[in-house]
Design an enzyme around this catalytic site. Structure first.
Site, PDB file in Angstrom:
ATOM      1  N   ASP A 163       2.896  -3.472 -10.842  1.00 22.25           N
ATOM      2  CA  ASP A 163       3.069  -2.175 -10.695  1.00 22.25           C
ATOM      3  C   ASP A 163       4.661  -1.321 -11.789  1.00 22.25           C
ATOM      4  O   ASP A 163       5.276  -0.333 -10.958  1.00 22.25           O
ATOM      5  CB  ASP A 163       2.110  -0.971 -10.253  1.00 22.25           C
ATOM      6  CG  ASP A 163       2.126   0.438 -10.880  1.00 22.25           C
ATOM      7  OD1 ASP A 163       1.756   0.531 -12.365  1.00 22.25           O
ATOM      8  OD2 ASP A 163       1.607   0.617  -9.542  1.00 22.25           O
ATOM      9  N   ASN A 415       4.300  -8.807  -1.666  1.00 22.16           N
ATOM     10  CA  ASN A 415       3.451  -7.392  -1.699  1.00 22.16           C
ATOM     11  C   ASN A 415       1.840  -8.392  -2.682  1.00 22.16           C
ATOM     12  O   ASN A 415       2.165  -8.365  -3.729  1.00 22.16           O
ATOM     13  CB  ASN A 415       4.270  -7.169  -2.780  1.00 22.16           C
ATOM     14  CG  ASN A 415       3.486  -5.310  -2.633  1.00 22.16           C
ATOM     15  OD1 ASN A 415       2.957  -4.688  -2.487  1.00 22.16           O
ATOM     16  ND2 ASN A 415       2.982  -5.454  -3.740  1.00 22.16           N
ATOM     17  N   GLU A 416       1.212  -7.927  -1.900  1.00 22.75           N
ATOM     18  CA  GLU A 416      -0.166  -7.813  -2.098  1.00 22.75           C
ATOM     19  C   GLU A 416      -1.004  -9.237  -3.346  1.00 22.75           C
ATOM     20  O   GLU A 416      -1.603  -8.764  -3.750  1.00 22.75           O
ATOM     21  CB  GLU A 416      -0.893  -6.803  -3.241  1.00 22.75           C
ATOM     22  CG  GLU A 416      -1.103  -5.434  -2.598  1.00 22.75           C
ATOM     23  CD  GLU A 416      -1.653  -4.065  -2.897  1.00 22.75           C
ATOM     24  OE1 GLU A 416      -1.546  -4.338  -4.218  1.00 22.75           O
ATOM     25  OE2 GLU A 416      -1.100  -3.009  -2.523  1.00 22.75           O
ATOM     26  N   ASN A 469      -1.330  -1.877   2.526  1.00 21.17           N
ATOM     27  CA  ASN A 469      -1.211  -0.213   1.719  1.00 21.17           C
ATOM     28  C   ASN A 469      -2.107  -0.617   1.192  1.00 21.17           C
ATOM     29  O   ASN A 469      -3.934  -0.887   0.589  1.00 21.17           O
ATOM     30  CB  ASN A 469      -0.841  -1.850  -0.201  1.00 21.17           C
ATOM     31  CG  ASN A 469       0.551  -2.718  -0.192  1.00 21.17           C
ATOM     32  OD1 ASN A 469       1.104  -1.897   1.254  1.00 21.17           O
ATOM     33  ND2 ASN A 469       0.637  -2.854  -0.763  1.00 21.17           N
ATOM     34  N   TYR A 471      -5.635   2.625   0.107  1.00 24.74           N
ATOM     35  CA  TYR A 471      -5.897   3.658  -1.193  1.00 24.74           C
ATOM     36  C   TYR A 471      -7.235   3.969  -1.156  1.00 24.74           C
ATOM     37  O   TYR A 471      -8.061   5.141  -2.207  1.00 24.74           O
ATOM     38  CB  TYR A 471      -5.522   3.237  -2.304  1.00 24.74           C
ATOM     39  CG  TYR A 471      -3.824   2.965  -2.777  1.00 24.74           C
ATOM     40  CD1 TYR A 471      -3.146   3.560  -3.653  1.00 24.74           C
ATOM     41  CD2 TYR A 471      -3.629   2.085  -2.728  1.00 24.74           C
ATOM     42  CE1 TYR A 471      -1.557   3.415  -3.253  1.00 24.74           C
ATOM     43  CE2 TYR A 471      -2.167   1.528  -2.491  1.00 24.74           C
ATOM     44  CZ  TYR A 471      -1.094   2.357  -3.718  1.00 24.74           C
ATOM     45  OH  TYR A 471       0.138   2.655  -3.408  1.00 24.74           O
ATOM     46  N   TYR A 475      -7.996   4.839  -5.436  1.00 27.77           N
ATOM     47  CA  TYR A 475      -8.362   4.363  -5.553  1.00 27.77           C
ATOM     48  C   TYR A 475      -9.795   4.170  -5.368  1.00 27.77           C
ATOM     49  O   TYR A 475     -11.228   3.611  -6.236  1.00 27.77           O
ATOM     50  CB  TYR A 475      -7.754   3.168  -5.892  1.00 27.77           C
ATOM     51  CG  TYR A 475      -6.936   2.727  -6.442  1.00 27.77           C
ATOM     52  CD1 TYR A 475      -6.541   2.784  -7.896  1.00 27.77           C
ATOM     53  CD2 TYR A 475      -5.595   2.333  -6.020  1.00 27.77           C
ATOM     54  CE1 TYR A 475      -5.354   3.044  -9.037  1.00 27.77           C
ATOM     55  CE2 TYR A 475      -4.288   2.046  -6.860  1.00 27.77           C
ATOM     56  CZ  TYR A 475      -3.788   2.892  -8.102  1.00 27.77           C
ATOM     57  OH  TYR A 475      -2.916   2.727  -8.571  1.00 27.77           O
ATOM     58  N   GLU A 508       1.955   0.906   2.506  1.00 32.48           N
ATOM     59  CA  GLU A 508       1.540   1.849   0.776  1.00 32.48           C
ATOM     60  C   GLU A 508       0.601   2.707   1.541  1.00 32.48           C
ATOM     61  O   GLU A 508      -0.903   2.393   2.106  1.00 32.48           O
ATOM     62  CB  GLU A 508       1.375   1.680  -0.372  1.00 32.48           C
ATOM     63  CG  GLU A 508       2.644   0.568  -1.275  1.00 32.48           C
ATOM     64  CD  GLU A 508       2.331  -0.251  -2.433  1.00 32.48           C
ATOM     65  OE1 GLU A 508       1.080   0.344  -2.840  1.00 32.48           O
ATOM     66  OE2 GLU A 508       2.922  -1.020  -2.436  1.00 32.48           O
ATOM     67  N   TRP A 553       3.662   5.655  -0.499  1.00 32.18           N
ATOM     68  CA  TRP A 553       4.159   5.611  -0.798  1.00 32.18           C
ATOM     69  C   TRP A 553       3.929   6.577  -2.375  1.00 32.18           C
ATOM     70  O   TRP A 553       2.802   6.753  -2.766  1.00 32.18           O
ATOM     71  CB  TRP A 553       3.061   4.304  -1.513  1.00 32.18           C
ATOM     72  CG  TRP A 553       3.270   3.258  -3.365  1.00 32.18           C
ATOM     73  CD1 TRP A 553       2.456   3.990  -4.609  1.00 32.18           C
ATOM     74  CD2 TRP A 553       4.324   2.372  -3.017  1.00 32.18           C
ATOM     75  NE1 TRP A 553       3.248   2.872  -5.965  1.00 32.18           N
ATOM     76  CE2 TRP A 553       4.199   2.227  -4.531  1.00 32.18           C
ATOM     77  CE3 TRP A 553       5.259   1.549  -2.795  1.00 32.18           C
ATOM     78  CZ2 TRP A 553       4.826   0.898  -5.562  1.00 32.18           C
ATOM     79  CZ3 TRP A 553       5.943   0.509  -3.515  1.00 32.18           C
ATOM     80  CH2 TRP A 553       5.844   0.277  -4.491  1.00 32.18           C
ATOM     81  N   LYS A 572       3.125   8.839  -7.705  1.00 32.44           N
ATOM     82  CA  LYS A 572       2.700   8.526  -6.341  1.00 32.44           C
ATOM     83  C   LYS A 572       4.111   8.752  -5.512  1.00 32.44           C
ATOM     84  O   LYS A 572       4.037   9.257  -4.458  1.00 32.44           O
ATOM     85  CB  LYS A 572       2.293   7.956  -5.971  1.00 32.44           C
ATOM     86  CG  LYS A 572       0.666   7.135  -6.564  1.00 32.44           C
ATOM     87  CD  LYS A 572      -0.035   6.170  -6.495  1.00 32.44           C
ATOM     88  CE  LYS A 572      -0.948   5.788  -7.186  1.00 32.44           C
ATOM     89  NZ  LYS A 572      -0.912   4.618  -8.064  1.00 32.44           N
TER      90      LYS A 572
HETATM   91  C1  BDP Z   1      -0.046  -1.343  -5.390  1.00 35.91           C
HETATM   92  C2  BDP Z   1       1.403  -2.113  -5.621  1.00 35.91           C
HETATM   93  C3  BDP Z   1       2.266  -1.033  -5.784  1.00 35.91           C
HETATM   94  C4  BDP Z   1       1.319   0.336  -6.827  1.00 35.91           C
HETATM   95  C5  BDP Z   1       0.246   1.473  -6.215  1.00 35.91           C
HETATM   96  C6  BDP Z   1      -0.220   2.169  -7.020  1.00 35.91           C
HETATM   97  O1  BDP Z   1       1.906  -2.540  -4.616  1.00 35.91           O
HETATM   98  O2  BDP Z   1       3.581  -1.497  -7.056  1.00 35.91           O
HETATM   99  O3  BDP Z   1       2.514   0.844  -7.627  1.00 35.91           O
HETATM  100  O4  BDP Z   1      -0.508   0.057  -5.640  1.00 35.91           O
HETATM  101  O5  BDP Z   1      -0.894   1.364  -7.647  1.00 35.91           O
HETATM  102  O6  BDP Z   1      -1.040  -1.963  -5.174  1.00 35.91           O
HETATM  103  O7  BDP Z   1       0.609   3.297  -7.390  1.00 35.91           O
END
Ligand code: BDP
Length: 608
Positions: A163, A415-416, A469, A471, A475, A508, A553, A572
């Protein structure tokens, strides 16, 4: 790989500036021999810079494949008898280097340095024509991975699974370097201390026959505090000044190579700091003291520059970090410039150092980022042995570059990635071993994705820390912070029960936020929502002793590829892309400057 230095035996000339530039539309310029003559072009390109945002031509910006850079350089006559190299800080993602039309080297990997030895072509006092072919293509043998789609009309499209915008170009400084034939090729420094006595162990790799002597100097006073002899050795520093988060504190290990008569053949100074790092139970100890990470996952990303390094922009980011009370950062999602890392070493900013292994997850790619791939992540047709080998190289090269840096306290090897399948375990097991072998002194981690929580992740037990990470509230449970809080709390409980003795860092958590947008409701995309979102996470962080860090993040808004979930990039940031604070920045500043747990390592911008 050692950084080019000016010493009594070494010289360097910057090759930054304008280079002749030509787009290789059909990616056949090498076969056509463009490197053998002056490029037929009127275009130029700035170095360092990403190509994409400085050109006012969409076709050039979107080209998938190769670009040619060329420049004729003058080799100083005093360089007779020296080894002459061209040293690149990073070329994204591949480079082929030619000197007077002869291929010198190829390098694959867009975020780490490499050198091209042009001694045979660069006679002292003469001119030499340098051509650099830059290739931006990503596929399943590169890290990060990607897929080039060939359309029926012959056009190409680069699909990628991460991303952030796939900026390309010569992103960091280029130097013409002269070093002696007999020279210091590598230095590894490890440190420890007992009471007030520092212990330094060095391991010098040299090219050629020579005697090795070593002096240790305090960078602040210039005083010699210890000395020794031999390629390997140890020395003690009485009344050692430790490298401390928030403060820094550096020494130089000066290595001199001497011939039999005692004449100096080469001198190189490598900086280092004396400090210890240890994971003990659910604590992360620096110099024996519990460290609580505050800060951000960052990006090297700016308007116009793209991913190119600029001292002024770096410094502004670092000043803002100290303004906000942060003590750490993660180099998401690739190794940052050496200038950046030097700054962190000097100023005591704690770094989680990440490889470019991002997007190793076709599940996420197909979801949020709208990719076309429906196959398994880890397979011989997708991310297989070739990618794994490149990933291992990226880990080893990163460690080679950054092993002496006191700011680096933890390696993040991906990462992820997909981590909920047995194939993921098979893929990662040898990479974790390779990391530990390359650096037995630092903890190792990877950044876990929300799709692989505590009851699904198949690789977390291989690592020393948990980096998550999450959300909730973005999300999932979008706009519903009450339910998000329940979900987040339940998940943290799950991790703590499964890994009671492992520290957790939130690497994140964030919500896209359009600067200037407000609402009295919990409305996603508003500045108010971003603050409420952060407050909710803060409550959870304060609830669990096992959580030893929070890196929001992202530090600033950044560019991504086009997509219906991105409006001119990812929003973000706590700061906008031009580094103006959103309300979240004020909130974090207050929290982090008052948070007792994070007082160790907090930088005071006013301290002298
Ligand atoms: C995570 C990723 C990051 C993305 C972030 C997002 O590690 O690179 O920019 O989500 O969705 O999955 O903002």
């Amino acid at each position: 790989m050692l950084y080019p230095q000016e010493t009594p035996t070494r010289s360097r000339i910057s090759l930054d500036g304008f280079w002749d530039f030509k787009v290789d539309w059909n990616n056949d310029g090498v076969e056509a021999g463009w490197q053998n003559a002056s490029l037929e072009t009127t275009r130029e390109m700035a170095v360092p810079a990403s190509i994409n945002d400085v050109v006012a031509d969409e076709r050039v910006r979107n080209h998938v494949g190769r670009y040619f850079y060329q420049r004729t350089i003058q080799v100083p006559s005093e360089w007779d008898g020296k080894q002459i190299l061209v040293r690149f800080g990073s070329v994204t993602h591949h480079a082929i280097v030619f000197a007077n039309g002869q291929e010198i080297t190829r390098f694959k990997g867009g975020y780490l340095p490499f050198e091209a030895d042009i001694t045979e072509h660069a006679r002292a006092g003469e001119r030499v024509q340098l051509t650099v072919v830059v290739d931006n293509r990503l596929d399943y043998t590169t890290i990060p991975p990607g897929k080039v789609i060939e359309h029926a009309d012959g056009t190409r499209e680069q699909e990628y699974l991460h991303d952030f915008y796939n900026y390309s170009g010569i992103h960091r400084s280029v130097y013409l370097v002269a070093r002696p034939q007999v020279h210091v090729a590598d230095i590894t420094i490890t440190t420890d201390y007992e009471g007030s006595t520092g212990r330094v162990e060095w391991d010098v790799v040299k090219q050629g026959e020579a005697q090795t002597t070593v002096r240790i100097l305090d960078q602040r006073t210039g005083e010699v505090v210890a000395s020794g002899e031999g390629d390997q050795g140890t020395a003690e520093i009485p009344n050692v000044r430790l490298w401390e988060p928030g403060k820094g504190g550096l020494y130089d290990l000066e290595v001199s190579l001497l011939d039999a008569s005692g004449a100096v053949l080469d001198v190189y100074r490598q900086h280092f700091g004396v400090r210890t790092v240890e994971v003990k139970g659910a604590q992360f100890l620096i110099n024996g003291k519990p460290f609580y990470f505050t800060g951000f996952g960052m990006h090297e990303d700016h308007e116009t520059l793209g991913k190119a390094h600029s001292d002024a922009h770096l410094m502004q980011d670092m000043e803002l970090l100290s303004w906000i009370g942060a003590n750490s950062l993660r180099t998401a999602h690739y190794p940052y410039s050496e200038e950046w890392m030097d700054y962190c070493d000097r100023h005591g900013i704690v770094v989680i150092d990440e490889t470019p292994a991002v997007g190793l997850n076709l599940g996420v790619a197909g979801g949020i980022l709208g990719g076309t791939e429906t196959r398994a992540t880890f397979s011989e047709e997708t991310i297989g042995k070739a990618a794994q080998e490149q990933h291992r190289l990226e880990i080893e090269r990163l460690i080679t570059r950054d092993k002496n840096r006191p700011s680096v306290v933890l390696w993040s090897i991906a990462n992820e990635p997909e981590s909920e399948t047995p194939e993921a375990r098979e893929y990662f097991l040898p990479l974790v071993e390779a990391t530990r072998q390359a650096d037995p002194t630092r903890p190792v981690g990877f950044v876990n994705v929300m799709l692989a929580p505590y009851d699904k992740c198949q690789i977390s037990d291989l690592f020393d820390v948990l980096m998550l990470n999450r959300y909730y509230g973005w999300y999932v449970n979008t706009g519903d912070l009450a339910r998000a809080e329940e979900g987040l709390r339940a998940e943290v409980r799950g991790w703590v029960e499964r890994f009671p003795d492992t520290p957790i860092i939130f690497t994140e958590f964030g919500a896209d936020t359009v600067a200037g947008m407000h609402s009295i409701y919990n409305q996603p995309f508003t500045e108010d929502y971003q603050v409420e979102f952060l407050k909710m996470y803060a409550r959870i962080f304060d609830e669990f002793d096992e959580i030893i860090g929070e890196q929001m993040w992202n530090f600033a808004d950044f560019q991504t590829k086009f997509g219906i979930v991105r409006v001119d990039g990812n929003k973000k940031g706590a700061f906008t892309r031009d580094r103006r604070p959103k309300a979240a920045a004020r909130f974090l500043r207050q929290r982090w400057t008052e948070l007792e747990a994070a007082s160790y390592g907090r930088r005071d911008p006013r301290a002298e």
